[in-house]
Scaffold this motif. Structure first.
Motif, PDB file in Angstrom:
ATOM      1  N   ARG A   5      17.303  -6.954  -3.465  1.00 28.28           N
ATOM      2  CA  ARG A   5      16.286  -7.457  -3.777  1.00 28.28           C
ATOM      3  C   ARG A   5      16.372  -9.756  -4.651  1.00 28.28           C
ATOM      4  O   ARG A   5      17.977  -9.582  -5.311  1.00 28.28           O
ATOM      5  CB  ARG A   5      15.589  -6.856  -5.179  1.00 28.28           C
ATOM      6  CG  ARG A   5      15.065  -5.889  -4.380  1.00 28.28           C
ATOM      7  CD  ARG A   5      13.944  -4.870  -5.534  1.00 28.28           C
ATOM      8  NE  ARG A   5      14.047  -3.623  -5.145  1.00 28.28           N
ATOM      9  CZ  ARG A   5      13.493  -3.023  -5.847  1.00 28.28           C
ATOM     10  NH1 ARG A   5      12.417  -3.445  -6.932  1.00 28.28           N
ATOM     11  NH2 ARG A   5      12.780  -1.721  -4.394  1.00 28.28           N
ATOM     12  N   ARG A   6      15.540  -9.932  -4.963  1.00 26.09           N
ATOM     13  CA  ARG A   6      15.807 -11.543  -5.608  1.00 26.09           C
ATOM     14  C   ARG A   6      14.358 -11.476  -6.784  1.00 26.09           C
ATOM     15  O   ARG A   6      13.209 -11.431  -6.198  1.00 26.09           O
ATOM     16  CB  ARG A   6      15.466 -12.446  -4.773  1.00 26.09           C
ATOM     17  CG  ARG A   6      14.962 -13.998  -5.241  1.00 26.09           C
ATOM     18  CD  ARG A   6      16.106 -15.509  -4.638  1.00 26.09           C
ATOM     19  NE  ARG A   6      15.787 -16.606  -5.091  1.00 26.09           N
ATOM     20  CZ  ARG A   6      14.981 -17.536  -5.328  1.00 26.09           C
ATOM     21  NH1 ARG A   6      14.500 -17.494  -3.816  1.00 26.09           N
ATOM     22  NH2 ARG A   6      14.902 -18.739  -5.912  1.00 26.09           N
ATOM     23  N   VAL A   7      14.701 -11.897  -8.068  1.00 24.80           N
ATOM     24  CA  VAL A   7      13.567 -11.183  -9.029  1.00 24.80           C
ATOM     25  C   VAL A   7      13.943 -13.091  -9.376  1.00 24.80           C
ATOM     26  O   VAL A   7      14.794 -13.793 -10.178  1.00 24.80           O
ATOM     27  CB  VAL A   7      13.789 -10.169  -9.826  1.00 24.80           C
ATOM     28  CG1 VAL A   7      13.288 -10.400 -10.708  1.00 24.80           C
ATOM     29  CG2 VAL A   7      14.385  -8.956  -8.896  1.00 24.80           C
ATOM     30  N   ARG A   9      12.398 -14.799 -13.426  1.00 25.65           N
ATOM     31  CA  ARG A   9      11.489 -14.429 -13.986  1.00 25.65           C
ATOM     32  C   ARG A   9      11.603 -16.174 -15.364  1.00 25.65           C
ATOM     33  O   ARG A   9      12.390 -16.334 -15.879  1.00 25.65           O
ATOM     34  CB  ARG A   9      12.504 -14.034 -14.708  1.00 25.65           C
ATOM     35  CG  ARG A   9      12.381 -11.891 -14.916  1.00 25.65           C
ATOM     36  CD  ARG A   9      13.571 -11.438 -15.486  1.00 25.65           C
ATOM     37  NE  ARG A   9      12.844  -9.998 -15.266  1.00 25.65           N
ATOM     38  CZ  ARG A   9      12.102  -9.112 -15.680  1.00 25.65           C
ATOM     39  NH1 ARG A   9      11.138  -9.347 -16.917  1.00 25.65           N
ATOM     40  NH2 ARG A   9      12.002  -7.654 -15.567  1.00 25.65           N
ATOM     41  N   ALA A  18       8.770  -9.755 -14.858  1.00 23.29           N
ATOM     42  CA  ALA A  18       9.167 -10.719 -12.971  1.00 23.29           C
ATOM     43  C   ALA A  18       7.754 -11.389 -13.276  1.00 23.29           C
ATOM     44  O   ALA A  18       6.881 -10.960 -13.110  1.00 23.29           O
ATOM     45  CB  ALA A  18       9.440  -9.655 -11.702  1.00 23.29           C
ATOM     46  N   VAL A  21       8.732 -10.293  -6.906  1.00 24.90           N
ATOM     47  CA  VAL A  21      10.699  -9.985  -6.406  1.00 24.90           C
ATOM     48  C   VAL A  21       9.690 -10.114  -4.842  1.00 24.90           C
ATOM     49  O   VAL A  21       9.416 -10.599  -4.400  1.00 24.90           O
ATOM     50  CB  VAL A  21      10.328  -8.623  -6.732  1.00 24.90           C
ATOM     51  CG1 VAL A  21      11.102  -8.379  -6.044  1.00 24.90           C
ATOM     52  CG2 VAL A  21      10.939  -8.127  -7.954  1.00 24.90           C
ATOM     53  N   GLN A  22      11.048 -11.249  -3.974  1.00 25.12           N
ATOM     54  CA  GLN A  22      11.203 -10.825  -2.575  1.00 25.12           C
ATOM     55  C   GLN A  22      12.600 -10.093  -2.064  1.00 25.12           C
ATOM     56  O   GLN A  22      13.343  -9.936  -3.078  1.00 25.12           O
ATOM     57  CB  GLN A  22      11.831 -12.289  -2.804  1.00 25.12           C
ATOM     58  CG  GLN A  22      11.628 -12.533  -1.213  1.00 25.12           C
ATOM     59  CD  GLN A  22      12.049 -14.183   0.082  1.00 25.12           C
ATOM     60  OE1 GLN A  22      12.991 -14.926  -1.872  1.00 25.12           O
ATOM     61  NE2 GLN A  22      12.046 -14.438   0.318  1.00 25.12           N
ATOM     62  N   VAL A  23      11.821  -9.437  -1.197  1.00 23.49           N
ATOM     63  CA  VAL A  23      12.624  -8.324  -0.734  1.00 23.49           C
ATOM     64  C   VAL A  23      11.966  -8.858   1.220  1.00 23.49           C
ATOM     65  O   VAL A  23      11.535  -8.647   1.800  1.00 23.49           O
ATOM     66  CB  VAL A  23      12.056  -6.922  -0.589  1.00 23.49           C
ATOM     67  CG1 VAL A  23      12.740  -6.010  -0.105  1.00 23.49           C
ATOM     68  CG2 VAL A  23      11.852  -6.463  -2.342  1.00 23.49           C
ATOM     69  N   SER A  30       3.644 -11.013  -8.854  1.00 26.05           N
ATOM     70  CA  SER A  30       2.965 -10.577  -9.926  1.00 26.05           C
ATOM     71  C   SER A  30       1.682 -11.147 -10.747  1.00 26.05           C
ATOM     72  O   SER A  30       1.522 -12.766 -10.057  1.00 26.05           O
ATOM     73  CB  SER A  30       3.502 -10.327 -11.592  1.00 26.05           C
ATOM     74  OG  SER A  30       4.986  -9.541 -11.588  1.00 26.05           O
TER      75      SER A  30
END
Length: 134
Positions: A5-7, A9, A18, A21-23, A30
């Motif tokens: 996961r890359r978050v 913020r 956040a 979020v990238q998965v 959001s």
């Protein structure tokens, strides 16, 4: 094995949520509202101004992931007054096309809600984008 996961913020509310979020190759944004980087509402009482600012925030979050508006595949638009929104649908959807750089090729859901996080917010945009995995 769980996907990495890359978050991100970076927005006005980074201390509590956040921005996205990238998965893998999927980016979940959001809900984006009409606020500047300090959290001040832009365009109180003006749906078009709020739509422009919220899409600007969407674009900024996507750029943080190296993505663009063209990578959006799904969008949910929450509005506090669907009748008012639809009364100006031609103008608002023209603005939306401008923000996407052309007619967006996405699925979209329009939902009326009784209230958003601030009484001044007229709309909120939640998106899912697909792009090349980082």
């Amino acid at each position: 094995m769980a996907a990495t996961r890359r978050v991100v913020r970076e927005g006005a509310f980074r201390k509590i949520i956040a921005d996205g979020v990238q998965v893998g190759d999927t980016i979940y944004l959001s809900g984006q509202v009409s606020v500047d980087g300090e959290g001040h509402t832009i365009g109180a009482g003006d749906t078009a101004a709020q739509l422009r600012q919220a899409y600007g925030n969407v674009r900024k979050v996507l750029e943080s992931f190296g993505a663009t508006m063209a990578d959006i595949v799904d969008e949910t638009l929450f509005v506090t007054d669907i009748e008012g929104f639809l009364a100006d649908a031609d103008g608002l959807f023209a603005l939306r096309a401008e923000m996407f750089g052309g007619e967006p090729q996405i699925s979209q859901t329009l939902v009326e809600v009784s209230r958003l996080g601030s009484a001044d917010w007229l709309l909120e945009i939640k998106c899912v984008a697909r792009t090349a995995a980082v």
